[in-house]
Design an enzyme around this catalytic site. Structure first.
Site, PDB file in Angstrom:
ATOM      1  N   CYS A  86      14.027  11.993  56.068  1.00  0.00           N
ATOM      2  CA  CYS A  86      15.384  12.496  55.842  1.00  0.00           C
ATOM      3  C   CYS A  86      16.410  11.837  56.764  1.00  0.00           C
ATOM      4  O   CYS A  86      17.564  11.632  56.361  1.00  0.00           O
ATOM      5  CB  CYS A  86      15.424  14.015  55.997  1.00  0.00           C
ATOM      6  SG  CYS A  86      14.882  14.607  57.619  1.00  0.00           S
ATOM      7  N   HIS A 119      20.655  15.997  50.847  1.00  0.00           N
ATOM      8  CA  HIS A 119      19.517  15.740  51.728  1.00  0.00           C
ATOM      9  C   HIS A 119      18.237  15.611  50.924  1.00  0.00           C
ATOM     10  O   HIS A 119      18.208  15.855  49.721  1.00  0.00           O
ATOM     11  CB  HIS A 119      19.409  16.830  52.810  1.00  0.00           C
ATOM     12  CG  HIS A 119      19.153  18.203  52.263  1.00  0.00           C
ATOM     13  ND1 HIS A 119      18.184  19.022  52.782  1.00  0.00           N
ATOM     14  CD2 HIS A 119      19.735  18.906  51.264  1.00  0.00           C
ATOM     15  CE1 HIS A 119      18.188  20.178  52.132  1.00  0.00           C
ATOM     16  NE2 HIS A 119      19.119  20.128  51.208  1.00  0.00           N
ATOM     17  N   HIS A 128      15.906  18.062  60.957  1.00  0.00           N
ATOM     18  CA  HIS A 128      16.128  17.679  59.562  1.00  0.00           C
ATOM     19  C   HIS A 128      17.557  17.139  59.483  1.00  0.00           C
ATOM     20  O   HIS A 128      18.427  17.582  60.215  1.00  0.00           O
ATOM     21  CB  HIS A 128      15.953  18.888  58.641  1.00  0.00           C
ATOM     22  CG  HIS A 128      16.142  18.565  57.201  1.00  0.00           C
ATOM     23  ND1 HIS A 128      15.279  17.733  56.519  1.00  0.00           N
ATOM     24  CD2 HIS A 128      17.087  18.947  56.313  1.00  0.00           C
ATOM     25  CE1 HIS A 128      15.695  17.626  55.266  1.00  0.00           C
ATOM     26  NE2 HIS A 128      16.792  18.347  55.113  1.00  0.00           N
TER      27      HIS A 128
END
Length: 167
Positions: free
Chosen positions: A117, A37, A25
């Site tokens: 992401c 994020h 991530h």
């Protein structure tokens, strides 16, 4: 909080890579212990879809959030990862942070392959959305496809040769 893989302290504009088992991530450090994020939108139909779980964005929509680094990381390991600086010129940290903070609270389209992401974070840092994870998976899939074709061709050739030998 998860453990950093280095003793470095992030600087505003740094990319933060968070290791979550089968994938990474990505977030952008904006200073003061915070990151920006992409996570699940409010009300997403996911059990415990907190930002630090495996399936942080299981839908086609995502929300941009500002969150404490330690909350985004959870129990996972993380590191500062600006390795694409060798390939692309990073934007000024002030610009990266301002743009990241402008995105907070916004809903965005989400796609694992084209708007994930990592794309979000690299677009903020470099002005260009790039996902090395997606690129690596695509390369592996291409290689697997080529191998499957070659194995299939070998098997077909062997079957033809075997028939010729029997006749």
């Amino acid at each position: 909080m998860g453990q950093s893989q280095s003793d470095e302290t992030p600087e505003p504009g740094d990319l933060i890579e968070i290791f979550r088992g089968g994938y990474q991530h990505w977030a952008v450090y904006v200073g003061g212990g915070y990151v920006v994020h992409v996570t699940s939108p409010p009300g997403a139909d996911v059990r415990r879809a907190a930002s630090n779980t495996l399936r942080s964005v299981p839908t086609e929509k995502a929300m941009v959030r500002r969150e404490k680094l330690n909350e985004a990381v959870g129990n996972n390991k993380w590191r500062i990862n600006n390795t694409l600086d060798k390939k692309y010129k990073p934007r000024l940290p002030r610009i990266i942070v301002e743009e990241a903070l402008r995105q907070v609270g916004k809903m965005m389209e989400y796609s694992v392959t084209s708007k994930n992401c990592e794309h979000f974070a690299t677009k903020l840092r470099y002005g260009k959305p790039v996902s090395r994870q997606v690129h690596e998976v695509e390369q592996a899939a291409t290689a697997t496809g080529i191998i499957a074709v070659v194995v299939g061709a070998i098997a077909a050739t062997a079957a033809i040769v075997e028939r010729l030998i029997r006749n």
